[in-house]
Design a protein around this motif. Sequence first.
Motif, PDB file in Angstrom:
ATOM      1  N   ALA A 164       0.828  -1.210   0.000  1.00  0.00           N
ATOM      2  CA  ALA A 164       0.000   0.000   0.000  1.00  0.00           C
ATOM      3  C   ALA A 164       0.860   1.257   0.000  1.00  0.00           C
ATOM      4  O   ALA A 164       0.458   2.275  -0.571  1.00  0.00           O
ATOM      5  CB  ALA A 164      -0.937  -0.004   1.206  1.00  0.00           C
ATOM      6  N   ARG A 208       1.742   1.574  -3.779  1.00  0.00           N
ATOM      7  CA  ARG A 208       0.562   1.807  -4.624  1.00  0.00           C
ATOM      8  C   ARG A 208      -0.142   3.120  -4.283  1.00  0.00           C
ATOM      9  O   ARG A 208      -0.481   3.903  -5.170  1.00  0.00           O
ATOM     10  CB  ARG A 208      -0.403   0.636  -4.471  1.00  0.00           C
ATOM     11  CG  ARG A 208      -1.655   0.729  -5.320  1.00  0.00           C
ATOM     12  CD  ARG A 208      -2.642  -0.387  -5.027  1.00  0.00           C
ATOM     13  NE  ARG A 208      -3.021  -0.407  -3.617  1.00  0.00           N
ATOM     14  CZ  ARG A 208      -2.756  -1.401  -2.773  1.00  0.00           C
ATOM     15  NH1 ARG A 208      -2.129  -2.485  -3.182  1.00  0.00           N
ATOM     16  NH2 ARG A 208      -3.133  -1.339  -1.515  1.00  0.00           N
ATOM     17  N   ASP A 209      -0.362   3.374  -2.986  1.00  0.00           N
ATOM     18  CA  ASP A 209      -1.193   4.509  -2.576  1.00  0.00           C
ATOM     19  C   ASP A 209      -0.408   5.758  -2.220  1.00  0.00           C
ATOM     20  O   ASP A 209      -1.014   6.782  -1.881  1.00  0.00           O
ATOM     21  CB  ASP A 209      -2.065   4.105  -1.379  1.00  0.00           C
ATOM     22  CG  ASP A 209      -2.957   2.915  -1.684  1.00  0.00           C
ATOM     23  OD1 ASP A 209      -3.296   2.709  -2.869  1.00  0.00           O
ATOM     24  OD2 ASP A 209      -3.309   2.189  -0.736  1.00  0.00           O
ATOM     25  N   TYR A 210       0.922   5.683  -2.274  1.00  0.00           N
ATOM     26  CA  TYR A 210       1.737   6.833  -1.890  1.00  0.00           C
ATOM     27  C   TYR A 210       2.822   7.126  -2.924  1.00  0.00           C
ATOM     28  O   TYR A 210       2.762   8.136  -3.615  1.00  0.00           O
ATOM     29  CB  TYR A 210       2.338   6.591  -0.503  1.00  0.00           C
ATOM     30  CG  TYR A 210       3.184   7.716   0.029  1.00  0.00           C
ATOM     31  CD1 TYR A 210       2.632   8.964   0.307  1.00  0.00           C
ATOM     32  CD2 TYR A 210       4.536   7.525   0.267  1.00  0.00           C
ATOM     33  CE1 TYR A 210       3.413   9.997   0.800  1.00  0.00           C
ATOM     34  CE2 TYR A 210       5.327   8.549   0.771  1.00  0.00           C
ATOM     35  CZ  TYR A 210       4.765   9.776   1.035  1.00  0.00           C
ATOM     36  OH  TYR A 210       5.538  10.791   1.517  1.00  0.00           O
ATOM     37  N   SER A 239       1.220   7.175  -6.424  1.00  0.00           N
ATOM     38  CA  SER A 239      -0.094   7.811  -6.537  1.00  0.00           C
ATOM     39  C   SER A 239       0.037   9.273  -6.953  1.00  0.00           C
ATOM     40  O   SER A 239       0.537  10.099  -6.193  1.00  0.00           O
ATOM     41  CB  SER A 239      -0.849   7.736  -5.208  1.00  0.00           C
ATOM     42  OG  SER A 239      -2.042   8.488  -5.293  1.00  0.00           O
ATOM     43  N   HIS A 273      -2.108  11.526  -4.405  1.00  0.00           N
ATOM     44  CA  HIS A 273      -1.794  11.726  -2.990  1.00  0.00           C
ATOM     45  C   HIS A 273      -1.215  13.128  -2.799  1.00  0.00           C
ATOM     46  O   HIS A 273      -0.317  13.538  -3.534  1.00  0.00           O
ATOM     47  CB  HIS A 273      -0.790  10.655  -2.520  1.00  0.00           C
ATOM     48  CG  HIS A 273      -0.632  10.625  -1.046  1.00  0.00           C
ATOM     49  ND1 HIS A 273       0.140  11.528  -0.357  1.00  0.00           N
ATOM     50  CD2 HIS A 273      -1.154   9.795  -0.114  1.00  0.00           C
ATOM     51  CE1 HIS A 273       0.092  11.260   0.935  1.00  0.00           C
ATOM     52  NE2 HIS A 273      -0.687  10.205   1.107  1.00  0.00           N
TER      53      HIS A 273
END
Length: 110
Positions: free
Chosen positions: A14, A17-19, A22, A25
């Motif tokens: 994560a 993927r999410d930081y 991204s 973000h």
Amino acid sequence: MGLPNSGAAYVPRAKVRDYLLSSHHPVGRAKAAFFHGLGFTGETEDRLIAGILEIARSGRLVAAVESPYGVKYVVEGILTSPTGKAAAVITVWVVEPNDPRPRLVTAYPK
């Protein structure tokens, strides 16, 4: 000297993927632009994780700072991208008091 216990280091998926990858973000999007520019995408996130773990194992430890939350380590090294580009990268790891495994906090261009 490198990252202590580097063989046990891990990168939460994560976090990548999410930081780090991204573009939405608020803090990570600048880092995402850097990593995307090297050729890393959602489809190559496993290669980014592998490259970051290689820096943990073979990079140069430049700082260690103790805090109530654990010890933060700063390690720099070279990241090779899927397109063959190489870039100097700084990685930040934390070892929490209840877990001896270094966990990635962030990574960014040197």
